[in-house]
Design a protein around this motif. Sequence first.
Motif, mmCIF file in Angstrom:
data_model
loop_
_atom_site.group_PDB
_atom_site.id
_atom_site.type_symbol
_atom_site.label_atom_id
_atom_site.label_comp_id
_atom_site.label_asym_id
_atom_site.label_seq_id
_atom_site.Cartn_x
_atom_site.Cartn_y
_atom_site.Cartn_z
ATOM 1 N N GLY A 84 70.683 -32.060 40.575
ATOM 2 C CA GLY A 84 69.430 -32.122 41.323
ATOM 3 C C GLY A 84 68.789 -33.488 41.298
ATOM 4 O O GLY A 84 69.111 -34.346 40.469
ATOM 5 N N GLU A 106 68.465 -29.238 44.865
ATOM 6 C CA GLU A 106 68.954 -28.630 43.630
ATOM 7 C C GLU A 106 70.186 -27.774 43.920
ATOM 8 O O GLU A 106 70.281 -27.129 44.971
ATOM 9 C CB GLU A 106 67.873 -27.765 42.971
ATOM 10 N N SER A 152 61.154 -23.873 50.632
ATOM 11 C CA SER A 152 62.557 -24.157 50.324
ATOM 12 C C SER A 152 63.468 -23.432 51.305
ATOM 13 O O SER A 152 63.203 -22.286 51.682
ATOM 14 C CB SER A 152 62.893 -23.707 48.893
ATOM 15 N N PRO A 230 65.588 -23.168 44.680
ATOM 16 C CA PRO A 230 65.374 -24.618 44.561
ATOM 17 C C PRO A 230 63.912 -24.990 44.796
ATOM 18 O O PRO A 230 63.303 -24.583 45.784
ATOM 19 C CB PRO A 230 66.282 -25.196 45.652
#
Length: 271
Positions: A84, A106, A152, A230
């Motif tokens: 990440g 990530e 996300s 993430p």
Amino acid sequence: MKHTLKYFFSSCLLFSMVLVQAQETSTTTVTKETVPAKPKTESVKPELQEAAKPDSIKTDRYGLRIGVDLYKLTRGLYDKDYKGIEITGDFRLTKKYYIAAELGFEDKTTDDDRLNSTATGTYIKGGFDYNLYQNWLDMENLITIGLRGGFSTFSQDLNSYKIYNPNPYWGEQPSIIADKKYNGLTAGWLEVAMGIKAKVFNNVFVGFGVQLKMLVANTKPDGFDNLYIPGFNRTYDGSFGIGFNYTVSYFIPIYKKKIVIPAITKEQPKK
């Protein structure tokens, strides 16, 4: 007779001389040289001198600060299940308020008791920070509290899973390799962000932050839950999560504002 007239004229002459001398003495005026008087100067007391000090001028710098999260960047060196990176940024709007944002990527594999899955995706967070710290002259440190909205977009790979057996008499069954991928998943959340940033070199800052998060939207794949999102972190605690970062950033000054700081005046003692 002749002697008498002589004495008479002598006395008259003497009397006239004395009279003339007296008139000259009485009419003579004496002039004295006058010296101009010096103007009186008032002595200024120390208290009044201190009160007359000029005001101080402080220059506040405004600009863009860009940094990177060292925790996410270095975590992959010791955690084989994680990769990440996060880029941070803020822009100073006023003396106390900053626009702030984070952008990251990530890739996290979660090995649970019943399944093994990998979440891969990007995220963005945006909001503001408020600086609670009152800096001294020419200092630029921050103690902030702020609010963010996060979003996300990611995918979930179902690597393997185990079928639940309520009566494992014959032992635990082996994992089933699934190798299924679910794309187009999304999640949204709100978070309260608290952090500090300290200036260590010219325009270079280091900081530490903690985020308290609440999940408000979550698109789940068919058949199982998102164990990791993430930008949000793991979802073991339901709709609530926590995160932190350790950043190093560089400040790019764009313009300056001058602020006049009034001098502190002391009250004169009462007589």
